[in-house]
Design a protein around this motif. Structure first.
Motif, mmCIF file in Angstrom:
data_model
loop_
_atom_site.group_PDB
_atom_site.id
_atom_site.type_symbol
_atom_site.label_atom_id
_atom_site.label_comp_id
_atom_site.label_asym_id
_atom_site.label_seq_id
_atom_site.Cartn_x
_atom_site.Cartn_y
_atom_site.Cartn_z
ATOM 1 N N PHE B 640 -9.086 -4.805 -65.528
ATOM 2 C CA PHE B 640 -10.387 -4.571 -64.896
ATOM 3 C C PHE B 640 -10.576 -3.129 -64.444
ATOM 4 O O PHE B 640 -11.596 -2.509 -64.700
ATOM 5 C CB PHE B 640 -10.558 -5.518 -63.700
ATOM 6 N N SER B 641 -9.596 -2.578 -63.740
ATOM 7 C CA SER B 641 -9.822 -1.285 -63.081
ATOM 8 C C SER B 641 -9.455 -0.092 -63.964
ATOM 9 O O SER B 641 -9.643 1.052 -63.556
ATOM 10 C CB SER B 641 -8.990 -1.219 -61.794
ATOM 11 N N TYR B 644 -11.808 2.979 -64.680
ATOM 12 C CA TYR B 644 -12.523 3.608 -63.579
ATOM 13 C C TYR B 644 -11.766 4.781 -62.960
ATOM 14 O O TYR B 644 -10.538 4.771 -62.882
ATOM 15 C CB TYR B 644 -12.808 2.589 -62.472
ATOM 16 N N GLU B 645 -12.532 5.741 -62.484
ATOM 17 C CA GLU B 645 -11.987 6.765 -61.592
ATOM 18 C C GLU B 645 -11.873 6.115 -60.225
ATOM 19 O O GLU B 645 -12.834 5.524 -59.742
ATOM 20 C CB GLU B 645 -12.943 7.947 -61.538
ATOM 21 N N THR B 646 -10.693 6.177 -59.632
ATOM 22 C CA THR B 646 -10.524 5.446 -58.370
ATOM 23 C C THR B 646 -9.906 6.307 -57.289
ATOM 24 O O THR B 646 -9.011 7.113 -57.537
ATOM 25 C CB THR B 646 -9.602 4.215 -58.553
ATOM 26 N N PHE B 647 -10.412 6.112 -56.109
ATOM 27 C CA PHE B 647 -9.747 6.579 -54.895
ATOM 28 C C PHE B 647 -9.097 5.355 -54.275
ATOM 29 O O PHE B 647 -9.706 4.279 -54.221
ATOM 30 C CB PHE B 647 -10.767 7.162 -53.913
ATOM 31 N N ASN B 648 -7.852 5.493 -53.854
ATOM 32 C CA ASN B 648 -7.201 4.383 -53.167
ATOM 33 C C ASN B 648 -7.585 4.426 -51.697
ATOM 34 O O ASN B 648 -7.526 5.487 -51.064
ATOM 35 C CB ASN B 648 -5.681 4.491 -53.297
ATOM 36 N N LEU B 649 -7.986 3.286 -51.201
ATOM 37 C CA LEU B 649 -8.357 3.210 -49.790
ATOM 38 C C LEU B 649 -7.218 2.546 -49.033
ATOM 39 O O LEU B 649 -6.881 1.392 -49.282
ATOM 40 C CB LEU B 649 -9.639 2.407 -49.627
ATOM 41 N N VAL B 650 -6.601 3.302 -48.164
ATOM 42 C CA VAL B 650 -5.503 2.774 -47.368
ATOM 43 C C VAL B 650 -5.849 3.004 -45.912
ATOM 44 O O VAL B 650 -5.970 4.145 -45.471
ATOM 45 C CB VAL B 650 -4.170 3.486 -47.707
ATOM 46 N N THR B 653 -8.595 5.446 -45.266
ATOM 47 C CA THR B 653 -8.526 6.809 -45.789
ATOM 48 C C THR B 653 -8.573 6.778 -47.313
ATOM 49 O O THR B 653 -8.182 5.791 -47.937
ATOM 50 C CB THR B 653 -7.235 7.518 -45.349
ATOM 51 N N ALA B 654 -9.058 7.876 -47.878
ATOM 52 C CA ALA B 654 -9.238 7.917 -49.328
ATOM 53 C C ALA B 654 -8.221 8.863 -49.949
ATOM 54 O O ALA B 654 -8.117 10.021 -49.559
ATOM 55 C CB ALA B 654 -10.654 8.388 -49.652
ATOM 56 N N GLN B 655 -7.467 8.335 -50.915
ATOM 57 C CA GLN B 655 -6.523 9.168 -51.654
ATOM 58 C C GLN B 655 -6.833 9.024 -53.135
ATOM 59 O O GLN B 655 -7.075 7.913 -53.616
ATOM 60 C CB GLN B 655 -5.089 8.718 -51.380
ATOM 61 N N LYS B 656 -6.793 10.134 -53.854
ATOM 62 C CA LYS B 656 -7.072 10.075 -55.276
ATOM 63 C C LYS B 656 -6.088 9.137 -55.972
ATOM 64 O O LYS B 656 -4.894 9.181 -55.708
ATOM 65 C CB LYS B 656 -6.966 11.469 -55.892
ATOM 66 N N GLY B 709 -4.487 16.194 -58.431
ATOM 67 C CA GLY B 709 -4.843 15.252 -57.382
ATOM 68 C C GLY B 709 -4.803 13.817 -57.870
ATOM 69 O O GLY B 709 -4.628 12.900 -57.096
#
Lengths: 503, 1030
Positions: B640-641, B644-650, B653-656, B709
């Motif tokens: 599924f993913s 996509y260009e994704t930022f990880n949300l932890v 906070t957003a990390q590339k 990044g």
């Protein structure tokens, strides 16, 4: 005619569903446009950079490895090849290959730290180059920039301290043109980034966004951040030396200047067990897991054997702190606990792994059910010891002794005050012993860096990591590695010239 | 609930059959032309109508027909169909002959419309009810084992409710999202576990093994297709049948893991341990010789303490009815499987099903509905912790049933051993369950527009509600937390649904000797998942296993949603000339939201052909001979993913994360299949297939320089070529009236080679094995790579000084170098230092690569077997029947990581030196040291074991009481027939593998990553069943 109509009807039915909309958004992870859809979203990007740097402190991928190699801590677990590569004697070569099963020891810190630099540059670029205003009329721009330069400096500093090479990437650098630079250039980039953060802290008044760091005592303001940045700048600069010769070439006046403006309070993070963790600290007190290497015990009892005896039934018993060079140090009984139970520390796992002693300081630091709670990331005393060392190395031994005599060595250890007439080497021995004792489990590979810049690592020990094989492969560069007795004295491999194991 | 079930069962048991009167009655008897024996179950149908019946156990039938007569068609699978005009006769006796070609079956999978096997241009495997009913499998995956060639089934865990992994013709997609074939149930495309399917409902299973045959399903079916077809009606017009079947039995662990019953600690005169601290039982003193030859003060068999014989039960009630225009089938099934672990919750599954089809003039409607509800256990596997780790680690002198100091039934830590928890404590105090509610349903309507043209619409839905709960109470103990951990709680809920709408137009036309067919289909698919989970620890209140009772600061949550939309359209054209020259062509266009936005639509297709030689040439002894060839392209969709260009949300906070790829395409699997089917000597069938597959555009998550990044990007980069050979032989050896015996043999082998890898080589297989499976250009998919120890001095390389260069520590001209005479081969077949032979530091010597100065990195084994075999047989003698299934794997390895860690923990039987002559025992370091065979848990050749096995997988001994017996007993008007059976599953394994079972693997890609790592062992069941038909 009737049949023709029916056939047309059939075909129409078939295509009634046709041409579906196949554009589906990923609701779980934003793309760049959604992550940074407004200026305020840049806050999350900075926070992400801080989280990336903290990531190197948990997951056992990089952090404890060098502390093993520095003979500071021990255990019999082979997670992350602590035992297989970093603590085995004689020290072997690191297999820095694409298929090395524990390459994550290199790739995780390399990836997280470079990612943090990239995120910090995204923010700096948005504000300084693209003119984005954060907060009303850009009121938060100084805070954001100070935070971004600070974390960029920390990340680049760890890269410089840990890897043989790294990147120097400013906010306006085209990343398609970059190439690896030696650690000596990377540390300059790191320190210059911290200098910019310090300048922003000195020129502005702000409170750091509370999502950046879960600091004890509330969010840092520009004054506290400025002090912290000074300590890190001095510490990273000082720790960059791989050998005693490089250490002698360090600009100690510059280190002293940073230390003079450095932190005056402990830097404590309230970890949440998720994004903010420090595994080395929270598992440090488990009696069956981590133990203290005999090298540390010998600071208190120089007569204690360097290594656990080889015989299956031999036992060195407890150390005698009264054998201490300066007398009995009361901290020995306070900081260390003698375990009769050898748990997993069987002889078959290697005598160099065995020790009866475990760390017993700050029991609240380690918990067995989570990595949450206060974690001392950097002590104010570290700044004091850095200052003391810089003073010794710039010829001001009495001033250094004054710092040591005011510290826990005397106040907690009950040891007699040092004479201001001691030699530089005597003063340095005390300083490094203090660093071994008081700064346990604090910063990233602190003790390994202290050992390498005195040439005290065992022969063939890694003094730094090569650039990960994956990165070299992407760049089309030949793979290289460090470590091993046969490479002793070459870059990346300890000469053993002043090894603590030498007689 | 139990009472309700019993009442329901009783009501249905007393139901009786219903029949409907007709105008004129024809009776008769059907016998075998071969031996004159009566043939039961033969279908007798009035041609051109749905009116029909089936012969009874004595081959007799009775059928009402119109006064005008017509023709009767007599058919039965495996027999040649006969059509006989009724005329004015009232009695018609028929003799049917064997159709040895076995090619008259109709299949519906992989073809645009129901097609006779004899007209297929590709191979299809089919398991019919006759074979399925003997030993009802717990799921359809296990039902395929050993019965269809080219099928590999691996059950990687013994936890009940865990579906096995199925591979058809090997694995050609390395980074597979589905990991196996497309599963279809009555036309319903499914995306969830096979374990929810009730096998007692299954009439047959069809298997499309190759990508060419599966091309009809385009980008969904690169790994083949398995279609499960459930029962429809009674098969006897005007008859309602009720079947009740009850099976009861017990489970049993077949083999134990070999463990040591000796140790290396000092004992006093009483045989008790000598301690350095009398108050601490862990302070045992080691013997100076370090040889494990000392007896324990007492001995327990911990495996027998944990693994018990537990309960197994299956209750089935089925109702089936057929009338002229309607078929109806309904069922209820209750399955209870307690596995073999004391304290583990039982796996309980209840399923209900209703299948209906009804014809009104030119309209036909059908629906298949099933609901399954299961509650089953989960447990910690493949990790250092949990019951399966503890049961092998806890030393044998410790009584697992010792109560805890705080009054709990068992102690967690008996003598501290880190993660080695008392397995009984772990199993009884960790509540880890998975609940599943699964609904499968479809509705189909078709209308015959003209004589040649039919249109059909179908909507299907597969919906799964999954709930997982993990709970440990506030006073939960571990060896390192003897005062309690504070407990923990996890709950996760998710729903996944797949809805598919299909519209199809079928056109068929017969032109004298030419049959022509065309099918046009449009399909719209929508798959959604939606889930969330919450976890926390540290209960502040005892006895309230809810989140509000936890320390709030420990709570964390997670959620995710996905949606996949796909549409596809295909046109299929088929034709044959006199049914002997057969040609078919298909083109399919797939669009999917999973493909990159710049490549949203992809094309698939196939061409198949067949020639029935025996239609042109009469060959003595050969009744049917067909040769065929097909070429086709199908695919596998990306995850599924991935695009996509994704930022990880932890934590907000957003990390590339991953860098997007708008050009991400599905992996395409192109297959050439050549095969033949032969029916000969009126009693044998033989099928042979050769296929060659090229899977291009393999998708890998390629690391990027973190300087960008972004951590990685999914890219199409790689090709895997797979060659496959398979055969199936069927034989009706005896078909006498009182004695029949048939045998089916299937065999296959495959080889997958990575011919192109557009990314740097890497390791796969997860952290359990530190990823020993090497993905490398030129290598095979399933190769194990690692280190090895010298077993012969001839393996040592020396330099001009005579110094051995391929060992650790060699330095050219170095003073510490060693030479050949410094080594000897010890009694265990490994090279050791001569001066250390018989000493506590006697260590095996690791082979180094002098070119790199590092331990030699080489291929040490392969997961891929040389041959997969299955033999099944059914024998009947009068009323007795015996069925058995034997399956076998020849070649292929398993990496025994369990053994490696048992070396490390000094618990494996290899270390046990009891009985060795005094002074000749080897110190435990030889096995346990990180610088010897244990080798620091690195992948090491010593732990690669041959996984070949022969298993008696299924046995059924039955006694059948036919209609005649029931009538003699005077209950023939209530009970039609009965069957009493003794059943065994997974009965015996013949193998040299040293663990519980060579059928063991990782949970991910279990056919290619074969690793034994503290899993729930597979177990066998013994049971008895009684089946009554009313």
């Amino acid at each position: 005619m009737k049949n023709i109509l029916k056939r047309k009807l059939a075909i129409a039915l078939i295509f009634v569903f046709g041409c579906a909309d196949l554009d589906v958004e990923n609701p779980n992870n934003p793309d760049f446009a959604r992550a940074v859809s407004s200026p305020d979203d840049l806050v999350g990007v900075v926070a992400g950079a801080y989280a990336s740097v903290q990531r190197i402190f948990y997951g056992y991928q990089g952090h404890p490895n060098f502390e093993w190699a520095a003979d500071h801590i021990t255990m019999t677990n082979n997670v992350s090849h602590w035992w297989q590569i970093y603590k085995v004697e004689p020290r072997p070569q690191l297999p820095n290959s694409l298929t090395y099963v524990q390459l994550a020891n290199l790739t995780v810190p390399w990836g997280q730290l470079n990612s943090a630099v990239s995120s910090a540059n995204d923010v700096i670029r948005a504000i300084e180059i693209n003119g984005i205003q954060v907060g009303p009329n850009g009121a938060d721009n100084p805070m954001m920039l100070a935070a971004a330069y600070y974390i960029r400096g920390i990340a680049a500093g760890y890269i410089a301290n840990t890897f043989a090479e790294g990147y120097v990437i400013e906010a306006d650098t085209d990343v398609s043109t970059i190439s690896l630079r030696p650690y000596s250039e990377v540390i300059e980039f790191a320190v210059s980034s911290l200098d910019k953060a310090i300048a922003l802290c000195e020129a502005n008044s702000f409170v750091l966004n509370n999502t950046f760091m879960p600091t004890s005592g509330g969010s840092y303001d520009n004054v506290r951040l400025g002090k912290l940045a000074n300590t890190y700048a001095g510490y990273l600069l000082m720790s960059n030396a791989r050998t005693a010769a490089e250490n002698a070439a360090t600009d100690w006046n510059k280190v002293l200047a940073y230390a003079n403006k450095g932190m005056t309070e402990d830097f404590i993070l309230n970890c949440d067990g998720n994004q903010w963790q420090n595994w080395l600290q929270y598992l440090s007190g488990l009696f069956w897991y981590w133990r203290v290497d005999h090298r540390i015990i010998r600071h208190f009892d120089p007569e204690y054997p360097k290594r656990y005896p080889l015989g299956a039934a031999d036992d060195p018993g407890p150390a005698d702190a009264s054998n201490g060079t300066y007398g009995t140090d009361a901290r020995f009984a306070e900081y260390y606990f003698y375990e009769t139970n050898m748990s997993f520390f069987n002889l078959s796992r290697g005598p160099q792994l065995r020790s009866h002693y475990r760390w017993n300081r700050y029991p609240e630091m380690w918990a067995t059910n989570g990595a949450s709670g206060p974690i001392r990331q950097m002590f104010a005393y570290q700044n004091d010891l850095m200052k003391a060392e810089a003073l010794v190395r710039t010829g001001s031994i009495p001033a250094a002794v004054a710092i040591l005599n005011a510290g826990p060595r005397v106040t907690d250890g009950g040891l007699p005050a040092l004479s201001t007439a001691i030699s530089a080497n005597e003063a340095l021995d005390v300083i490094f012993a203090e660093r071994d004792i008081e700064l346990t489990y604090t910063d990233y590979n602190l003790h390994h860096k202290d050992m390498r810049r005195r040439d005290m690592l065992q022969i063939g020990t890694l003094t730094m990591h090569p650039v990960p094989a994956t990165e070299l492969s992407l760049l089309g560069l030949e793979l290289y590695t460090f470590g091993g007795v046969s490479a002793a004295g070459q870059p990346g491999s300890a000469s053993g010239a002043n090894s603590w194991l030498n007689d | 609930m139990k009472r309700f079930l019993l009442l329901t069962l009783a009501c249905i048991l007393f139901a009786s059959s219903v029949s409907f009167a007709q105008e004129r009655t024809i009776t008769g008897k059907v016998t075998s032309s071969d031996d004159g024996s009566a043939l039961p179950g033969v279908n007798v149908v009035l041609k051109g109508t749905a009116t029909g019946t089936a012969t009874d156990s004595e081959g007799r039938f009775s059928l009402s027909v119109p006064a005008s007569g017509g023709s009767l068609v007599f058919s039965f699978i495996g027999l040649q169909t006969q059509e006989i005009p009724i005329g004015d006769r009232s009695v018609i006796d028929v003799s049917l002959s064997l159709d040895a070609t076995q090619l008259s079956e109709i299949v519906v999978t992989g073809v645009a419309a129901g097609t006779s096997v004899k007209k297929l241009g590709f191979s299809i495997g089919k398991v019919d009810e006759a074979m399925l009913k003997e030993v009802p499998a717990t799921d359809p995956g296990n039902a395929l084992r050993g019965k269809v060639s080219g099928v590999q089934v691996v059950q990687p865990s013994g936890i009940p409710g865990t579906a096995p992994v199925i591979r058809l013709r090997g694995s050609s997609v390395i980074n597979s999202t589905s990991g196996g074939p497309l599963i279809i149930v009555d036309g319903i495309i499914t995306a969830n576990s096979l374990a929810d399917i009730n096998m007692n409902d299954v009439e047959s299973i069809e298997v499309i093994k190759g990508a060419a045959g599966a091309a009809l399903y385009g980008s969904q079916a690169g790994n083949g297709v398995v279609q499960i077809i459930t029962k429809k009606g009674s098969g006897e017009i005007g008859v309602t049948r009720v079947t009740a079947r009850n099976e009861f039995g017990f489970t049993n662990l077949q083999r134990e893991f070999p463990l040591s019953n000796s140790h290396f600690y000092q004992l006093d005169a009483n045989g008790d341990f000598i301690l350095s601290d009398q108050n601490d039982p862990t302070t045992r003193l080691e013997d100076a010789d370090a040889v494990m030859d000392n007896p324990y003060p007492r001995l327990f068999n911990q495996q027998q303490e944990l693994f018990l014989n537990r309960f197994f039960m299956n209750n089935v009630v089925q109702l089936a009815a057929s009338s002229k225009n309607t078929n109806f089938y309904a069922s209820f099934d209750n399955l209870q499987n307690e596995s073999v672990v004391e304290g583990l919750p039982s796996y309980d599954r209840k399923t209900v099903r209703a299948n209906v089809d009804h014809t009104i003039n030119k309209f036909k409607f059908s629906t298949n509905l099933s609901y399954s509800k299961s509650t089953g256990p989960d447990a910690t596997e493949r990790a250092q912790g949990g019951a399966f780790y503890g049961v092998l680690l806890v030393e044998p002198d410790l009584d697992l049933r010792t109560p805890a100091n705080d009054g709990q039934k068992y102690s967690a830590g008996l003598r501290f051993n880190g993660n080695g928890t008392n397995p009984l404590y772990e199993a009884n105090n960790t509540n880890w369950v998975i609940e599943r509610d699964r609904f499968l349903g479809n509705f189909t309507a078709s209308y015959q527009l003209t004589n040649d043209l039919r249109i059909e619409g179908q909507y299907s839905l597969d919906q799964l509600f999954r709930y997982e709960r993990f709970f440990q109470p506030v006073d939960f103990l571990t060896p390192s937390n003897p005062d309690g951990t504070g407990g923990s709680l996890f709950m996760g809920r998710s729903v996944s649904s797949g809805s598919v709408a299909t519209a199809t137009a079928y056109y068929t036309k017969k032109f004298t000797d030419v049959n022509f067919g065309a099918t046009l289909r449009y399909q719209l698919e929508n798959y959604k998942t939606d889930g969330y989970s919450l976890n926390g620890s540290q209960f502040v209140v005892k006895g309230v296993p809810q989140f509000q009772a936890l320390d709030r600061t420990t709570l964390s949550s997670n959620s995710s949603q996905t949606e996949i939309i796909s549409e596809n359209i295909f046109l299929n054209l088929s034709g044959d000339y006199k049914e002997k020259y057969i040609l078919e062509a298909l083109i399919r266009r797939d669009g999917s939201s999973l493909f990159g936005e710049d490549v949203r639509y992809q094309t698939f297709g196939r061409v198949t052909s067949a020639y029935r030689i025996t239609e042109d040439f009469k060959i003595n002894g050969i009744q049917e001979w067909k040769i065929r060839a097909s070429y086709g392209i199908s695919g596998e969709r990306p995850g599924f993913s991935w695009q996509y260009e994704t930022f990880n949300l932890v934590g907000g906070t957003a990390q590339k994360g991953t860098f997007g790829n708008a050009d991400l395409r599905p992996t395409k699997i192109a297959e050439l299949e050549l095969g033949t089917n032969i029916g000969f000597l009126n009693r044998f069938t033989f099928e042979f297939n050769y296929s060659r597959t090229e899977a291009t555009d393999q998708i890998f998550n390629v690391p990027l320089s973190p300087a960008t990044g972004w951590s990685s990007q999914f890219r199409n980069a790689g090709t895997v070529e797979t060659t496959n050979i398979e055969m199936a032989l069927g034989a009706d050896i005896f078909t006498k009236p009182d004695f029949t015996w048939n045998v089916n043999v299937v065999a296959s082998r495959y080889k997958s080679v990575i011919t192109e890898l557009g990314v740097p080589e890497f390791n796969a297989g997860g952290s359990t094995t530190a990823g020993m499976f090497r993905i490398k250009q030129g290598g095979e998919f399933g190769d194990m790579w690692g280190q090895q120890h010298f077993t012969s001095l001839s393996q040592m390389i020396t330099d001009e000084n005579g110094d051995v260069t391929n060992i650790a520590g060699y330095v050219l001209g170095g003073g510490s170098n060693l030479q050949l005479d410094d080594f000897v081969v010890n009694q265990h077949g490994y090279v050791v230092r001569a001066d250390r032979l018989g000493q506590p530091n006697e260590n095996a010597v690791l082979v180094y690569d002098p070119a790199t100065g590092q331990a030699l990195d080489s291929k040490i084994g392969t997961s891929i077997p040389d041959l997969i075999l299955g033999v099944s047989s059914t024998m009947t003698y009068k009323n007795f029947s015996l069925y058995f299934l034997v399956d076998s794997q020849i070649g292929g390895d398993v990496y025994n990581a369990t053994k490696q860690l048992l070396y490390f923990n000094e618990r494996h039987a290899d270390l046990d030196q009891a009985g060795a002559p005094t002074g000749e025992g080897t110190a435990y370091n030889f096995w346990a040291s990180a610088t010897s065979l244990y080798n620091g848990n690195n992948p090491t050749k010593h732990f690669v074991e041959d996984a070949s096995y022969v298993k008696i997988r299924e046995i059924n001994i039955s006694y059948n009481l036919g209609r005649g017996v029931m009538e003699k007993l005077g209950i023939g008007n209530v009970i039609h027939d009965a069957r009493i059976s003794l059943i065994g599953r997974n009965l015996f394994t013949f193998t040299n593998y040293s663990g519980y079972d060579p059928e063991v693997a990782l949970g991910v890609n279990s056919t290619n990553y074969r690793v034994d790592s503290f899993t729930h062992p597979l177990f066998r069941t013994f049971s008895a069943s009684l089946q009554l038909r009313f």
